[in-house]
Motif scaffolding. Structure first.
Motif, mmCIF file in Angstrom:
data_model
loop_
_atom_site.group_PDB
_atom_site.id
_atom_site.type_symbol
_atom_site.label_atom_id
_atom_site.label_comp_id
_atom_site.label_asym_id
_atom_site.label_seq_id
_atom_site.Cartn_x
_atom_site.Cartn_y
_atom_site.Cartn_z
ATOM 1 N N TYR A 1 -5.951 5.807 6.311
ATOM 2 C CA TYR A 1 -4.689 5.055 6.331
ATOM 3 C C TYR A 1 -4.174 4.867 4.903
ATOM 4 O O TYR A 1 -2.992 5.066 4.615
ATOM 5 C CB TYR A 1 -4.893 3.700 7.031
ATOM 6 C CG TYR A 1 -3.603 2.919 7.159
ATOM 7 C CD1 TYR A 1 -2.727 3.157 8.213
ATOM 8 C CD2 TYR A 1 -3.240 1.973 6.193
ATOM 9 C CE1 TYR A 1 -1.521 2.468 8.312
ATOM 10 C CE2 TYR A 1 -2.044 1.272 6.287
ATOM 11 C CZ TYR A 1 -1.187 1.522 7.349
ATOM 12 O OH TYR A 1 0.004 0.844 7.444
ATOM 13 N N SER A 2 -5.084 4.515 4.010
ATOM 14 C CA SER A 2 -4.668 4.324 2.613
ATOM 15 C C SER A 2 -4.212 5.632 1.991
ATOM 16 O O SER A 2 -3.226 5.669 1.244
ATOM 17 C CB SER A 2 -5.824 3.752 1.777
ATOM 18 O OG SER A 2 -6.081 2.439 2.183
ATOM 19 N N VAL B 1 -5.018 -1.102 8.499
ATOM 20 C CA VAL B 1 -5.031 -0.815 9.938
ATOM 21 C C VAL B 1 -5.058 -2.139 10.719
ATOM 22 O O VAL B 1 -4.321 -2.313 11.705
ATOM 23 C CB VAL B 1 -6.252 0.069 10.301
ATOM 24 C CG1 VAL B 1 -6.358 0.266 11.805
ATOM 25 C CG2 VAL B 1 -6.148 1.417 9.586
ATOM 26 N N ASP B 2 -5.865 -3.090 10.239
ATOM 27 C CA ASP B 2 -5.948 -4.393 10.939
ATOM 28 C C ASP B 2 -4.616 -5.121 10.924
ATOM 29 O O ASP B 2 -4.204 -5.716 11.910
ATOM 30 C CB ASP B 2 -7.010 -5.293 10.287
ATOM 31 C CG ASP B 2 -8.407 -4.763 10.539
ATOM 32 O OD1 ASP B 2 -8.563 -3.948 11.472
ATOM 33 O OD2 ASP B 2 -9.332 -5.135 9.788
ATOM 34 N N ARG B 3 -3.960 -5.082 9.782
ATOM 35 C CA ARG B 3 -2.639 -5.748 9.693
ATOM 36 C C ARG B 3 -1.685 -5.183 10.742
ATOM 37 O O ARG B 3 -0.980 -5.918 11.425
ATOM 38 C CB ARG B 3 -2.007 -5.483 8.317
ATOM 39 C CG ARG B 3 -2.441 -6.393 7.212
ATOM 40 C CD ARG B 3 -1.684 -6.004 5.946
ATOM 41 N NE ARG B 3 -0.333 -6.554 5.946
ATOM 42 C CZ ARG B 3 0.022 -7.656 5.321
ATOM 43 N NH1 ARG B 3 -0.869 -8.332 4.635
ATOM 44 N NH2 ARG B 3 1.262 -8.091 5.368
ATOM 45 N N ASN C 1 6.681 -0.302 9.852
ATOM 46 C CA ASN C 1 5.289 0.039 9.537
ATOM 47 C C ASN C 1 4.333 -1.062 9.983
ATOM 48 O O ASN C 1 3.122 -0.947 9.829
ATOM 49 C CB ASN C 1 5.116 0.377 8.052
ATOM 50 C CG ASN C 1 5.486 -0.789 7.135
ATOM 51 O OD1 ASN C 1 5.228 -1.961 7.436
ATOM 52 N ND2 ASN C 1 6.089 -0.473 5.990
ATOM 53 N N GLY C 2 4.859 -2.145 10.485
ATOM 54 C CA GLY C 2 4.032 -3.168 11.124
ATOM 55 C C GLY C 2 3.415 -4.193 10.194
ATOM 56 O O GLY C 2 2.789 -5.153 10.653
ATOM 57 N N SER D 1 4.569 2.214 13.262
ATOM 58 C CA SER D 1 3.906 3.399 12.713
ATOM 59 C C SER D 1 2.464 3.085 12.352
ATOM 60 O O SER D 1 2.192 2.138 11.609
ATOM 61 C CB SER D 1 4.639 3.864 11.446
ATOM 62 O OG SER D 1 5.929 4.297 11.795
ATOM 63 N N LEU D 2 1.577 3.893 12.896
ATOM 64 C CA LEU D 2 0.148 3.742 12.559
ATOM 65 C C LEU D 2 -0.437 5.160 12.486
ATOM 66 O O LEU D 2 -0.898 5.711 13.483
ATOM 67 C CB LEU D 2 -0.563 2.904 13.643
ATOM 68 C CG LEU D 2 -2.060 2.665 13.436
ATOM 69 C CD1 LEU D 2 -2.335 1.959 12.114
ATOM 70 C CD2 LEU D 2 -2.644 1.856 14.590
#
Ligand code: SAM
Length: 315
Positions: free
Chosen positions: A135-136, A147-149, A104-105, A126-127
């Motif tokens: 996203y949340s 998303v930034d992470r 998930n990055g 995965s994004l």
């Protein structure tokens, strides 16, 4: 010896779930096919994740039958502190040509370098949304920096030389289905492959969730076919990869109701607790490795049985 199942399909690719644990809780997650009621009931505390040595013993035994590619998944594989040891041990097996991981990055920017140095070839990240609120909603991640992470993780993975870096996007009707062009632009900006994935439902296609969010990607495939300057068809699942004018590569994973996808499936799965799983969509035909997970005879016996009962889900 290259092994074929009863349908003439080779089995080259082993997808290993290394942990059931995850720091996110994606609304669509199929938990690698361990989601169903059967597995919730069957789940018991005596199950433990395979160790790096056990994973190595299993992979080493299977190369004899043609396994050449290993994908590590979860849960979230980067939650395993020993993930680099797992990769290193698999890398020691010279017949294995490709080691990849799907994540998930969230921990990727910190760990990308050690993953690369331990022998990982490539990564899928995965994004599922570009908008922080969406996203949340999808992942259950409460803060606004999700998303930034993930994007930082993708950038770092590219920087350390993992190649290719693919962005996995499970397409959900009316959530992210209107943002496909934005993902393609992101692929161009970052130099990543975009992989659009159709929602799969191992719980049966009648679920309300599936009905509400399933979005067929066949139209997208047609659109990309008209637009692409080159189209590759991958051996795995007959997946199409489209090379666009702006240099972005877009892969479309269209498993649902797709006989071609199943007929070109050369993957077998291994659960984190040591059962071979012939198909993501079924959980009634797993084959446990009995006795020791390091015993080549037992590993072989279970693997051959799993290959024997393998059959296309959509036929
Ligand atoms: N935690 C990691 C992650 O988020 O990528 C690895 C585990 S996740 C189960 C592995 C892959 O399965 C991800 O690429 C995810 O997008 C995909 N996936 C999960 N549930 C899915 C579903 N219902 N349909 C299609 N793909 C799904």
């Amino acid at each position: 010896m290259i092994i074929h199942d009863r349908f003439g399909r080779t089995v080259k690719n082993l997808r290993i779930s290394v942990t059931p644990a995850c720091n996110l809780n994606c609304i669509y997650c199929h938990r690698e096919g361990l989601y169903s009621l059967y597995h919730c009931i069957k789940g018991d505390a005596s199950r433990r994740p395979l160790t790096p040595d056990e994973i190595k013993a299993i992979v080493k035994t299977l190369v004899k039958y043609g396994i050449r590619e290993v994908k590590l998944t979860g849960g979230e594989p980067l939650l395993r502190r020993d993930i680099t040891e797992i990769i290193r041990k698999i890398r020691e097996i010279k017949e294995i040509k490709d080691i990849s991981l799907v994540t998930n990055g969230h921990f990727l920017s910190d760990r990308a370098l050690e993953l690369k140095e331990s022998g990982l070839d490539r990564v899928n990240v995965s994004l599922p949304a570009l908008d922080p609120e969406k996203y949340s909603f999808i992942t259950g991640y409460k803060r606004s920096d999700g998303v930034d992470r993930v994007i930082n993780g993708i950038k770092r993975a590219i920087e350390v030389g993992l190649d290719p870096v693919k962005i996995n996007v499970v397409v959900l009707r009316d959530i992210n289905s209107g943002e496909l062009d934005r993902f393609i632009n992101l692929g161009e900006e970052l130099g990543a492959v975009i992989q659009f994935i159709e929602l799969q439902d191992p719980n049966g296609f009648k679920s309300d969730f599936f009905k509400k969010y399933y979005y067929s990607l066949s139209e997208l495939e047609n659109k990309l076919s008209r637009k692409a300057k080159k189209i590759y068809v991958r051996e795995m699942h007959n997946r199409k990869r489209f090379m666009l004018d702006n240099g972005v590569e877009v892969e479309v994973v269209r498993p649902m109701f797709n006989r071609d996808f199943c007929m070109h499936c050369n993957r077998i799965r291994l659960t984190y607790f040591g059962e071979f799983k012939p198909c993501l969509m079924r959980d009634d035909n797993h084959v446990p490795i009995n006795g020791s997970f390091s015993d080549p005879g037992e590993i072989e016996k279970a693997f051959l049985k799993a290959v024997k009962i393998r059959e296309p889900y959509f036929s």
